[in-house]
Design an enzyme around this catalytic site. Structure first.
Site, PDB file in Angstrom:
ATOM      1  N   HIS A 311     -13.104   4.618   3.448  1.00 31.40           N
ATOM      2  CA  HIS A 311     -13.643   3.276   3.188  1.00 31.40           C
ATOM      3  C   HIS A 311     -14.666   2.948   4.267  1.00 31.40           C
ATOM      4  O   HIS A 311     -14.498   3.306   5.419  1.00 31.40           O
ATOM      5  CB  HIS A 311     -12.512   2.238   3.218  1.00 31.40           C
ATOM      6  N   ASP A 369      -8.028   2.440  -4.503  1.00 32.55           N
ATOM      7  CA  ASP A 369      -8.159   3.230  -5.738  1.00 32.55           C
ATOM      8  C   ASP A 369      -7.213   4.421  -5.812  1.00 32.55           C
ATOM      9  O   ASP A 369      -7.132   5.079  -6.845  1.00 32.55           O
ATOM     10  CB  ASP A 369      -9.605   3.725  -5.864  1.00 32.55           C
TER      11      ASP A 369
HETATM   12  C1  SDX Z   1     -14.013   0.737  -3.186  1.00 30.66           C
HETATM   13  O1  SDX Z   1     -16.845  -1.748   0.007  1.00 30.66           O
HETATM   14  C2  SDX Z   1     -15.724  -2.045  -0.506  1.00 30.66           C
HETATM   15  O2  SDX Z   1     -15.040  -2.922  -0.021  1.00 30.66           O
HETATM   16  C3  SDX Z   1     -15.328  -1.275  -1.756  1.00 30.66           C
HETATM   17  C4  SDX Z   1     -13.968  -1.592  -2.313  1.00 30.66           C
HETATM   18  C5  SDX Z   1     -13.914  -2.981  -2.862  1.00 30.66           C
HETATM   19  O3  SDX Z   1     -12.798  -3.512  -3.005  1.00 30.66           O
HETATM   20  O4  SDX Z   1     -14.986  -3.513  -3.265  1.00 30.66           O
HETATM   21  O5  SDX Z   1     -12.965  -1.454  -1.314  1.00 30.66           O
HETATM   22  C6  SDX Z   1     -13.609  -0.663  -3.476  1.00 30.66           C
HETATM   23  O6  SDX Z   1     -15.099   1.112  -3.540  1.00 30.66           O
HETATM   24  C7  SDX Z   1     -13.079   1.626  -2.408  1.00 30.66           C
HETATM   25  C8  SDX Z   1     -13.715   3.016  -2.079  1.00 30.66           C
HETATM   26  C9  SDX Z   1     -13.533   3.895  -3.318  1.00 30.66           C
HETATM   27  N1  SDX Z   1     -14.286   5.137  -3.205  1.00 30.66           N
HETATM   28  C10 SDX Z   1     -13.666   6.313  -3.058  1.00 30.66           C
HETATM   29  O7  SDX Z   1     -12.444   6.449  -2.921  1.00 30.66           O
HETATM   30  C11 SDX Z   1     -14.586   7.516  -3.129  1.00 30.66           C
HETATM   31  C12 SDX Z   1     -14.261   8.462  -1.983  1.00 30.66           C
HETATM   32  N2  SDX Z   1     -14.609   7.806  -0.736  1.00 30.66           N
HETATM   33  C13 SDX Z   1     -15.918   8.133  -0.155  1.00 30.66           C
HETATM   34  O8  SDX Z   1     -16.920   8.313  -1.101  1.00 30.66           O
HETATM   35  C14 SDX Z   1     -16.246   7.256   1.049  1.00 30.66           C
HETATM   36  O9  SDX Z   1     -15.121   7.194   1.828  1.00 30.66           O
HETATM   37  C15 SDX Z   1     -16.750   5.848   0.846  1.00 30.66           C
HETATM   38  C16 SDX Z   1     -17.903   5.789  -0.081  1.00 30.66           C
HETATM   39  C17 SDX Z   1     -15.661   4.987   0.306  1.00 30.66           C
HETATM   40  C18 SDX Z   1     -17.171   5.305   2.215  1.00 30.66           C
HETATM   41  O10 SDX Z   1     -18.264   6.046   2.598  1.00 30.66           O
HETATM   42  P1  SDX Z   1     -18.986   5.775   4.021  1.00 30.66           P
HETATM   43  O11 SDX Z   1     -18.459   4.575   4.708  1.00 30.66           O
HETATM   44  O12 SDX Z   1     -20.447   5.857   3.783  1.00 30.66           O
HETATM   45  O13 SDX Z   1     -18.449   6.958   4.883  1.00 30.66           O
HETATM   46  P2  SDX Z   1     -19.153   8.327   4.991  1.00 30.66           P
HETATM   47  O14 SDX Z   1     -19.492   8.828   3.627  1.00 30.66           O
HETATM   48  O15 SDX Z   1     -20.233   8.211   5.999  1.00 30.66           O
HETATM   49  O16 SDX Z   1     -17.938   9.218   5.530  1.00 30.66           O
HETATM   50  C19 SDX Z   1     -17.755   9.455   6.901  1.00 30.66           C
HETATM   51  C20 SDX Z   1     -17.260  10.911   6.961  1.00 30.66           C
HETATM   52  C21 SDX Z   1     -18.221  11.902   6.325  1.00 30.66           C
HETATM   53  O17 SDX Z   1     -17.995  13.173   6.931  1.00 30.66           O
HETATM   54  P3  SDX Z   1     -18.981  13.636   8.158  1.00 30.66           P
HETATM   55  O18 SDX Z   1     -20.390  13.498   7.649  1.00 30.66           O
HETATM   56  O19 SDX Z   1     -18.658  12.681   9.288  1.00 30.66           O
HETATM   57  O20 SDX Z   1     -18.563  15.050   8.437  1.00 30.66           O
HETATM   58  O21 SDX Z   1     -16.030  11.024   6.201  1.00 30.66           O
HETATM   59  C22 SDX Z   1     -16.241  11.919   5.115  1.00 30.66           C
HETATM   60  C23 SDX Z   1     -17.738  12.009   4.900  1.00 30.66           C
HETATM   61  O22 SDX Z   1     -18.071  13.257   4.289  1.00 30.66           O
HETATM   62  N3  SDX Z   1     -15.564  11.308   3.957  1.00 30.66           N
HETATM   63  C24 SDX Z   1     -14.811  11.975   3.098  1.00 30.66           C
HETATM   64  C25 SDX Z   1     -14.339  10.997   2.199  1.00 30.66           C
HETATM   65  N4  SDX Z   1     -14.806   9.785   2.532  1.00 30.66           N
HETATM   66  C26 SDX Z   1     -15.572   9.986   3.632  1.00 30.66           C
HETATM   67  N5  SDX Z   1     -14.504  13.290   2.996  1.00 30.66           N
HETATM   68  C27 SDX Z   1     -13.699  13.628   1.973  1.00 30.66           C
HETATM   69  N6  SDX Z   1     -13.181  12.735   1.072  1.00 30.66           N
HETATM   70  C28 SDX Z   1     -13.477  11.425   1.153  1.00 30.66           C
HETATM   71  N7  SDX Z   1     -12.979  10.562   0.271  1.00 30.66           N
END
Ligand code: SDX
Length: 435
Positions: A311, A369
């Site tokens: 998140h 989720d």
């Molecule tokens: C919702 O904003 C909100 O409040 C949203 C929400 C709401 O109520 O409105 O809470 C609802 O959208 C919840 C989130 C649902 N999405 C997912 O579950 C999809 C999987 N999650 C990721 O796509 C990600 O965690 C996000 C999009 C939720 C957050 O992305 P960020 O903040 O941009 O974080 P990032 O992508 O920069 O991640 C930081 C690191 C990265 O690795 P490095 O580059 O540091 O090596 O963490 C890794 C990412 O690759 N990472 C994950 C991951 N989420 C982040 N790696 C594997 N699986 C994941 N789920």
């Protein structure tokens, strides 16, 4: 706002600019950079808005490090325990919880707006039966603007109020109609004698051929799921609604834009993606295959993410995920599905991830989720409807935020700038002379 301090920027050849620092009631202070470009010719650069507050707001507060979520100051755990969804709608819209009389009037007003115009039902027949219900929701909710020419003046508080009631009341009807159209069953009209969530369940699963029997355990569980999804600060879809609203677009168009943004798998579409992820692991061998799957997630080249994890704001357990896990257990127990393999798989996957350095070091925890798909599937809600139900719940949050934006004297049309790194000026070579 009263400045509580200042921040000084040093730039160029030692020039400085002082900017006021403001504090809220809780949470990080903000540096007011509005004068930056005018005074220095500099923009800030913040793709994804990791360090940018787009507005002041009194509605929802998240402490990502502590895993805290509050609506108008009330912790989500207490709201989920003591309130129903329409009470939370009242709170988000008006800032206070209703007393018994206020709740009675509010519920009655919502009930009176649950039907849709008969002509609206004809929009559905333009879609293929197998259209994703989110595509239908985006289209039909936007089309509501074609039916309410009498209340589209967003500067008129009465128009905004009646639009809020219409949207909160009609989203369940529209979502249930999208499901019925998809499965080829007749649309069910709302029944005024039922509460909001029972009405939705009946419109989803009832048929004209027999009386629908409401299951109070499932209704209470779904009502709690709606509460957990109602609002969440300036997330992507809420920011979309605010940006659309900042141009003066009508509320139906703004909510339709929020639904479109929520559909994305990185946002509200994650509950559908998380369940499909669990199905895939189950098909490949279930718990025994968790190690292989997690290895893929950790391999950047795989492009595989652990859906339902991570998140932007929560760097601790999403409090909604805990409540969702509890609700899932209650529903599975009530349905006699104690040994639901997908729930067991999800808990095993969560345990492995929470002990794995890749996730721990990145502070990746289950979000809202991760479990919501399992409980909705157990309730008979098809995967393709999960994000529709998220949209239904979040509509009140979008409206509350949209109202706040319109009433905020500091707000103006949203128009970000950019760091341009494209071609510098060059002349067109006419086609005849182009090599
Ligand atoms: C919702 O904003 C909100 O409040 C949203 C929400 C709401 O109520 O409105 O809470 C609802 O959208 C919840 C989130 C649902 N999405 C997912 O579950 C999809 C999987 N999650 C990721 O796509 C990600 O965690 C996000 C999009 C939720 C957050 O992305 P960020 O903040 O941009 O974080 P990032 O992508 O920069 O991640 C930081 C690191 C990265 O690795 P490095 O580059 O540091 O090596 O963490 C890794 C990412 O690759 N990472 C994950 C991951 N989420 C982040 N790696 C594997 N699986 C994941 N789920």
């Amino acid at each position: 706002m009263e400045a509580k301090g200042k921040a000084t920027l040093t730039y160029g050849d030692g020039k400085t600019l002082e900017m006021p620092v403001y504090g809220g009631t809780i949470g990080p202070d903000v540096v007011d950079i509005r004068a930056l470009y005018g005074k220095t010719g500099l923009f800030t650069y913040d793709p994804g808005f990791l360090s940018t507050a787009s507005c002041g707001s009194k509605i929802t507060y998240i402490d990502g490090d502590a895993g805290v979520l509050m609506y108008r100051g009330y912790p989500i755990e207490q709201l989920a325990q003591h309130c129903d969804f329409l009470e939370v709608c009242y709170l988000l819209l008006k800032g206070e919880l209703p007393n018994a009389q206020q709740k009675k009037e509010f519920d009655s007003m919502v009930t009176k707006h649950t039907m849709v115009h008969e002509q609206l039902a004809r929009f559905y027949s333009g879609f293929r039966r197998d259209a994703h219900p989110m595509a239908v929701m985006v289209g039909v909710v936007g089309a509501l603007a074609a039916f309410y020419h009498d209340s589209l003046d967003i500067s008129n508080p009465e128009h905004r109020e009646v639009s809020a009631f219409r949207l909160i009341a009609k989203l369940p009807t529209i979502a249930a109609m999208a499901y019925k159209y998809n499965v080829g069953q007749p649309f069910m009209y709302p029944k005024n004698g039922l509460d909001y969530t029972s009405n939705f369940m009946r419109m989803m699963f009832g048929v004209p051929a027999e009386e629908y029997e409401v299951n109070p355990v499932l209704v209470r569980a779904l009502d709690r799921i709606l509460i957990l999804h109602a609002d969440h600060e300036q997330n992507a879809s809420t920011s979309t609604v605010r940006l659309a609203g900042s141009s003066g677009a009508n509320p139906f168009a703004c909510i339709s834009s929020g639904i479109a943004c929520l559909w994305g798998p990185a946002h509200g579409g994650a509950n559908e993606a998380a369940l499909n992820m669990l199905y895939d692991i189950q098909k490949q061998g279930g718990v025994a295959k968790i190690g292989e799957f997690v290895a893929k997630v950790k391999d950047k080249n795989s492009g595989v993410k652990l859906m339902g994890f991570g998140h932007r704001v929560y760097k601790n357990y999403d409090p909604r995920a805990k409540l969702m896990q509890e609700t899932t257990r209650e529903v599975l127990d009530a349905l006699g599905l104690h040994d639901d393999p997908l729930f067991k798989l999800a808990m095993a996957l969560e345990k492995v991830a929470l002990e794995d350095e890749y996730f721990v070091s990145r502070k990746l925890y289950p979000n809202v989720d991760f479990y919501s798909g399992i409980v909705q599937r157990a309730m008979g809600i098809p995967v393709s409807m999960f994000t529709c139900i998220f949209s239904l719940a979040r509509t009140v949050g979008w409206i509350a935020q949209w109202n706040e934006m319109i009433s905020d004297p500091e707000q103006k049309i949203g128009r970000p700038r950019q760091l341009y790194n494209g071609a510098t000026r060059r002349d067109v070579v006419p086609l005849a002379r182009r090599g």
